[in-house]
Motif scaffolding. Structure first.
Motif, mmCIF file in Angstrom:
data_model
loop_
_atom_site.group_PDB
_atom_site.id
_atom_site.type_symbol
_atom_site.label_atom_id
_atom_site.label_comp_id
_atom_site.label_asym_id
_atom_site.label_seq_id
_atom_site.Cartn_x
_atom_site.Cartn_y
_atom_site.Cartn_z
ATOM 1 N N ILE A 61 0.851 -1.184 0.000
ATOM 2 C CA ILE A 61 0.000 0.000 0.000
ATOM 3 C C ILE A 61 0.889 1.238 0.000
ATOM 4 N N ASN A 62 0.655 2.126 -0.957
ATOM 5 C CA ASN A 62 1.406 3.372 -1.064
ATOM 6 C C ASN A 62 0.500 4.542 -0.719
ATOM 7 N N GLN A 63 0.963 5.378 0.196
ATOM 8 C CA GLN A 63 0.185 6.523 0.648
ATOM 9 C C GLN A 63 0.981 7.798 0.427
ATOM 10 N N ILE A 64 0.332 8.808 -0.180
ATOM 11 C CA ILE A 64 0.980 10.108 -0.353
ATOM 12 C C ILE A 64 0.975 10.833 0.985
ATOM 13 N N VAL A 65 2.146 11.096 1.527
ATOM 14 C CA VAL A 65 2.249 11.755 2.816
ATOM 15 C C VAL A 65 2.573 13.241 2.675
ATOM 16 N N LYS A 66 3.068 13.644 1.484
ATOM 17 C CA LYS A 66 3.368 15.051 1.267
ATOM 18 C C LYS A 66 3.344 15.332 -0.229
ATOM 19 N N ALA A 67 2.542 16.305 -0.626
ATOM 20 C CA ALA A 67 2.437 16.678 -2.035
ATOM 21 C C ALA A 67 2.537 18.191 -2.137
ATOM 22 N N PRO A 68 3.735 18.750 -2.088
ATOM 23 C CA PRO A 68 3.897 20.209 -2.151
ATOM 24 C C PRO A 68 3.490 20.742 -3.519
ATOM 25 N N ASP A 69 3.251 22.056 -3.569
ATOM 26 C CA ASP A 69 2.861 22.677 -4.831
ATOM 27 C C ASP A 69 3.936 22.509 -5.896
ATOM 28 N N ARG A 70 5.163 22.411 -5.485
ATOM 29 C CA ARG A 70 6.274 22.188 -6.407
ATOM 30 C C ARG A 70 7.189 21.131 -5.802
ATOM 31 N N GLY A 71 7.922 20.467 -6.664
ATOM 32 C CA GLY A 71 8.887 19.494 -6.166
ATOM 33 C C GLY A 71 8.350 18.079 -6.150
ATOM 34 N N LEU A 72 9.133 17.202 -5.578
ATOM 35 C CA LEU A 72 8.809 15.788 -5.592
ATOM 36 C C LEU A 72 7.704 15.439 -4.602
ATOM 37 N N ILE A 73 6.906 14.464 -4.970
ATOM 38 C CA ILE A 73 5.866 13.939 -4.090
ATOM 39 C C ILE A 73 6.486 12.871 -3.192
ATOM 40 N N GLN A 74 6.185 12.927 -1.915
ATOM 41 C CA GLN A 74 6.698 11.930 -0.984
ATOM 42 C C GLN A 74 5.646 10.853 -0.756
ATOM 43 N N ILE A 75 6.029 9.598 -1.005
ATOM 44 C CA ILE A 75 5.125 8.470 -0.874
ATOM 45 C C ILE A 75 5.687 7.488 0.139
ATOM 46 N N LEU B 156 -4.169 8.272 -11.538
ATOM 47 C CA LEU B 156 -4.509 7.852 -10.178
ATOM 48 C C LEU B 156 -5.265 8.929 -9.415
ATOM 49 N N MET B 157 -4.714 10.145 -9.432
ATOM 50 C CA MET B 157 -5.409 11.222 -8.724
ATOM 51 C C MET B 157 -4.913 12.569 -9.213
ATOM 52 N N LEU B 158 -5.759 13.558 -9.011
ATOM 53 C CA LEU B 158 -5.433 14.934 -9.363
ATOM 54 C C LEU B 158 -4.977 15.653 -8.103
ATOM 55 N N LEU B 159 -3.795 16.256 -8.161
ATOM 56 C CA LEU B 159 -3.260 16.964 -7.007
ATOM 57 C C LEU B 159 -3.772 18.411 -6.980
ATOM 58 N N LYS B 160 -3.591 19.052 -5.847
ATOM 59 C CA LYS B 160 -4.175 20.373 -5.638
ATOM 60 C C LYS B 160 -3.617 21.414 -6.597
ATOM 61 N N ASP B 161 -2.365 21.269 -7.032
ATOM 62 C CA ASP B 161 -1.759 22.283 -7.895
ATOM 63 C C ASP B 161 -2.012 22.014 -9.371
ATOM 64 N N GLY B 162 -2.883 21.047 -9.689
ATOM 65 C CA GLY B 162 -3.213 20.759 -11.071
ATOM 66 C C GLY B 162 -2.414 19.637 -11.682
ATOM 67 N N ARG B 163 -1.362 19.188 -11.003
ATOM 68 C CA ARG B 163 -0.596 18.038 -11.501
ATOM 69 C C ARG B 163 -1.404 16.759 -11.314
ATOM 70 N N MET B 164 -1.107 15.760 -12.129
ATOM 71 C CA MET B 164 -1.799 14.484 -12.052
ATOM 72 C C MET B 164 -0.799 13.371 -11.764
ATOM 73 N N LEU B 165 -1.173 12.503 -10.849
ATOM 74 C CA LEU B 165 -0.344 11.350 -10.530
ATOM 75 C C LEU B 165 -0.773 10.185 -11.401
ATOM 76 N N LEU B 166 0.173 9.654 -12.184
ATOM 77 C CA LEU B 166 -0.097 8.543 -13.098
ATOM 78 C C LEU B 166 0.701 7.333 -12.652
ATOM 79 N N THR B 167 0.238 6.172 -13.054
ATOM 80 C CA THR B 167 1.012 4.955 -12.831
ATOM 81 C C THR B 167 1.269 4.299 -14.170
ATOM 82 N N TYR B 168 2.451 3.751 -14.337
ATOM 83 C CA TYR B 168 2.835 3.142 -15.597
ATOM 84 C C TYR B 168 3.285 1.702 -15.367
ATOM 85 N N ASN B 169 2.657 0.763 -16.072
ATOM 86 C CA ASN B 169 2.974 -0.661 -15.896
ATOM 87 C C ASN B 169 2.970 -1.079 -14.428
ATOM 88 N N GLU B 170 2.010 -0.557 -13.703
ATOM 89 C CA GLU B 170 1.808 -0.857 -12.283
ATOM 90 C C GLU B 170 3.023 -0.489 -11.443
#
Length: 312
Positions: A64-78, A298-312
């Protein structure tokens, strides 16, 4: 707690002085106590502690992967958490079917058993699937009836000479109820497609007439949901379903460019005319190869970026 291989816990009472202390495995303790102990360990230490304790024949794990931090800029922490059969999953081979409200439906590889699992609490229940030599092509999905506050498992299957059938199991009743003939077979739900009390999938029972089907867990019935105008039924695998925010969505690949796909959102659920093309994913050939059928939103982030998954 001894963190060496074997992870045995020693217990000694005053009356046992002079005698060898009784040893027990960590898994001999009550589940609540085990979870309390493990909750105090950092995630990395927990994996190191548990790594050597899994039998070699155990091959199924739930990550199970959970987004713990999704800043407006920079890398997403999972943050990644792995659940093993030894502690809180069925000790047998299984496949992930779908999830609802944090609970997960697992299906035994022989399709004679299904499991409703709460991996965080380390609890699961086993549901036996009715047997029958004439039953084939069993498929399942899991959902929730908000009006009755009940979780349900529905299955479709074929009976030789009788066609497609369906049954529903309400947790707590310990019995399956026949729904008679089923207009659709349950299809693959790779990601979350539970919305408005129903699970959704693409029905492939008719190769030239693929439709979006769903099962309504409040009314215990199957129904069809209108497809977005861009979707062409003859293109196998071109339609992927999901939920973005509180809206039902579908991604369709474009005919004129194999490295682009559009994401349509149904603004008014159930209304065909409300399908709106909201996103276009384009110019990502430098990141992915030609196997784009395995790219999903997978989901739309608050700053308009989208989280995608590729080949699982």
């Amino acid at each position: 707690m001894d963190r060496r291989k074997g992870k045995k816990v020693g217990a000694c009472r005053d009356g046992d002085k002079g005698k060898e202390a009784k040893k027990m495995l960590l898994t001999d303790l009550p589940t609540s106590m085990v979870m309390e102990i493990l909750s105090w360990l950092p995630l990395k230490s927990l994996f190191e502690c548990s790594e050597d304790d899994f039998p070699e024949n155990e091959s199924r794990y739930l990550c199970i992967n959970q987004i713990v931090k999704a800043p407006d800029r920079g890398l997403i922490q999972i943050e990644e958490t792995i659940f093993s059969p030894r502690l809180n999953l069925p000790d047998s081979s299984f496949n992930l079917v779908n999830s609802c409200n944090g609970l997960v439906l697992l299906c035994g590889t022989e399709r004679n058993l299904v499991y409703v699992c709460n991996p965080v609490l380390g609890e699961f229940i086993t549901i036996r699937v009715p047997k029958g030599t004439k039953r084939t092509s069993k498929a399942f999905c899991f959902g929730f009836n908000v009006k009755t506050n009940q979780y349900k498992v529905v299955q479709t299957f074929y009976v030789n000479g009788e066609g497609r059938k369906a049954e529903v199991y309400t947790l707590g009743t310990r019995s399956w109820t026949s729904l008679g003939n089923a207009p659709f077979s349950i299809g693959c739900m790779r990601f979350n497609t539970f919305l408005h009390g129903a699970c959704h999938w693409v029905d492939y029972s008719k190769s030239n007439d693929k439709k979006i089907a769903c099962f309504d867990f409040e009314k215990d019935l199957f129904r069809e949901v209108p497809s977005p105008p861009q979707y062409k039924p003859e293109r196998d695998g071109s339609l992927k379903l999901g939920v973005i925010g509180d809206s039902f969505c579908a991604s369709c690949y474009r005919d004129d460019d194999p490295f682009q796909f559009d994401i349509w959102v149904m603004k008014d659920y159930g209304v065909k005319e409300s399908w709106t093309r909201q996103f276009r994913i384009t110019k990502y050939e430098s990141l992915f190869d030609s196997h784009i059928d395995y790219c999903y939103p997978l989901m739309l982030l608050k700053d308009g970026r989208m989280l995608l998954t590729y080949n699982e």
